[in-house]
Design a protein around this motif. Structure first.
Motif, short mmCIF file in Angstrom:
data_model
loop_
_atom_site.label_atom_id
_atom_site.label_comp_id
_atom_site.label_asym_id
_atom_site.label_seq_id
_atom_site.Cartn_x
_atom_site.Cartn_y
_atom_site.Cartn_z
N VAL A 108 0.84 -1.20 0.00
CA VAL A 108 0.00 0.00 0.00
C VAL A 108 0.88 1.25 0.00
O VAL A 108 0.65 2.18 -0.79
CB VAL A 108 -0.96 -0.01 1.21
N ASP A 109 1.88 1.27 0.88
CA ASP A 109 2.75 2.45 0.97
C ASP A 109 3.56 2.66 -0.31
O ASP A 109 3.71 3.80 -0.77
CB ASP A 109 3.70 2.33 2.17
N THR A 129 2.73 1.82 -3.30
CA THR A 129 1.79 2.33 -4.31
C THR A 129 1.54 3.81 -4.10
O THR A 129 1.56 4.59 -5.06
CB THR A 129 0.47 1.53 -4.26
N CYS A 130 1.31 4.22 -2.86
CA CYS A 130 1.09 5.64 -2.57
C CYS A 130 2.32 6.47 -2.92
O CYS A 130 2.19 7.56 -3.49
CB CYS A 130 0.74 5.82 -1.09
N LEU A 182 2.57 9.56 -5.67
CA LEU A 182 3.12 10.87 -5.33
C LEU A 182 4.37 11.19 -6.14
O LEU A 182 4.60 12.34 -6.53
CB LEU A 182 3.43 10.94 -3.83
N TYR A 242 7.04 11.27 2.81
CA TYR A 242 5.85 10.45 3.03
C TYR A 242 5.94 9.70 4.36
O TYR A 242 5.04 9.76 5.19
CB TYR A 242 5.69 9.47 1.86
N SER A 268 4.03 11.01 7.87
CA SER A 268 2.93 10.14 8.31
C SER A 268 3.26 9.42 9.63
O SER A 268 2.39 9.28 10.48
CB SER A 268 2.54 9.15 7.22
N THR A 311 2.32 4.81 8.83
CA THR A 311 2.07 5.26 7.46
C THR A 311 0.65 4.85 7.09
O THR A 311 0.03 4.02 7.77
CB THR A 311 3.06 4.61 6.49
N PRO A 312 0.08 5.39 6.01
CA PRO A 312 -1.26 4.97 5.60
C PRO A 312 -1.36 3.45 5.37
O PRO A 312 -2.37 2.83 5.71
CB PRO A 312 -1.50 5.75 4.31
#
Length: 145
Positions: A26-27, A29-30, A34, A68, A72, A79-80
């Motif tokens: 997920v991270d 990909t984010c 960005l 990032y 976060s 992180t997200p």
């Protein structure tokens, strides 16, 4: 170190390795999304500066990744991707993680993965808190929220 480990609640570590792999996907990909946005911005800046800003292209991904993770982790202790997987970032001292710890975490992650790929994962099999190499180097534990 044994006093910290004996007093530690090991039930907070159930499934952490599996969840960390999901969080990484997920991270990453984010960060890539960005990074693409930042590359477009650098491209337009290059047009305005007659190509001078294009020299930044090599530094865009590391800058995006450090910002990032640092922002976060320091703001929300995860992180997200870690939040989506139900994980949090804890320092050994019990203090909330700082921007420097979040930034150091991602820098050490990419450096250790580049040079020691299997070792950073194997190390988690032999320590009681299931920490990876870069976690141990900066003194943090990733656990269930």
């Amino acid at each position: 170190m044994t006093t910290l480990d004996s007093a530690y609640d090991h039930s907070r570590l159930d499934g952490v390795r599996r969840k960390r792999m999901l969080a990484f996907l997920v991270d990453f990909t984010c960060i890539c999304i960005l990074w693409l946005i930042a590359c477009v911005v650098v491209g337009f800046l290059g047009i305005i500066t007659l190509g001078l800003a294009w020299l930044l292209y090599g530094a865009v991904f590391p800058i995006v990744a450090v910002l990032y993770s640092g922002i976060s982790i320091s703001n929300r202790s995860a992180t997200p991707g870690m939040r989506a997987a139900g994980l949090i970032f804890r320092s050994e001292t019990g203090e909330p993680p700082s921007f420097i710890q979040g930034a150091a975490h991602v820098i050490l992650f990419y450096v250790t993965v580049t040079f020691l790929t299997p070792l950073i994962l194997v190390i988690s099999l032999f320590n009681s808190r299931k920490r990876l190499l870069h976690d141990m180097l900066i003194g943090v534990t990733v656990e269930n929220a």
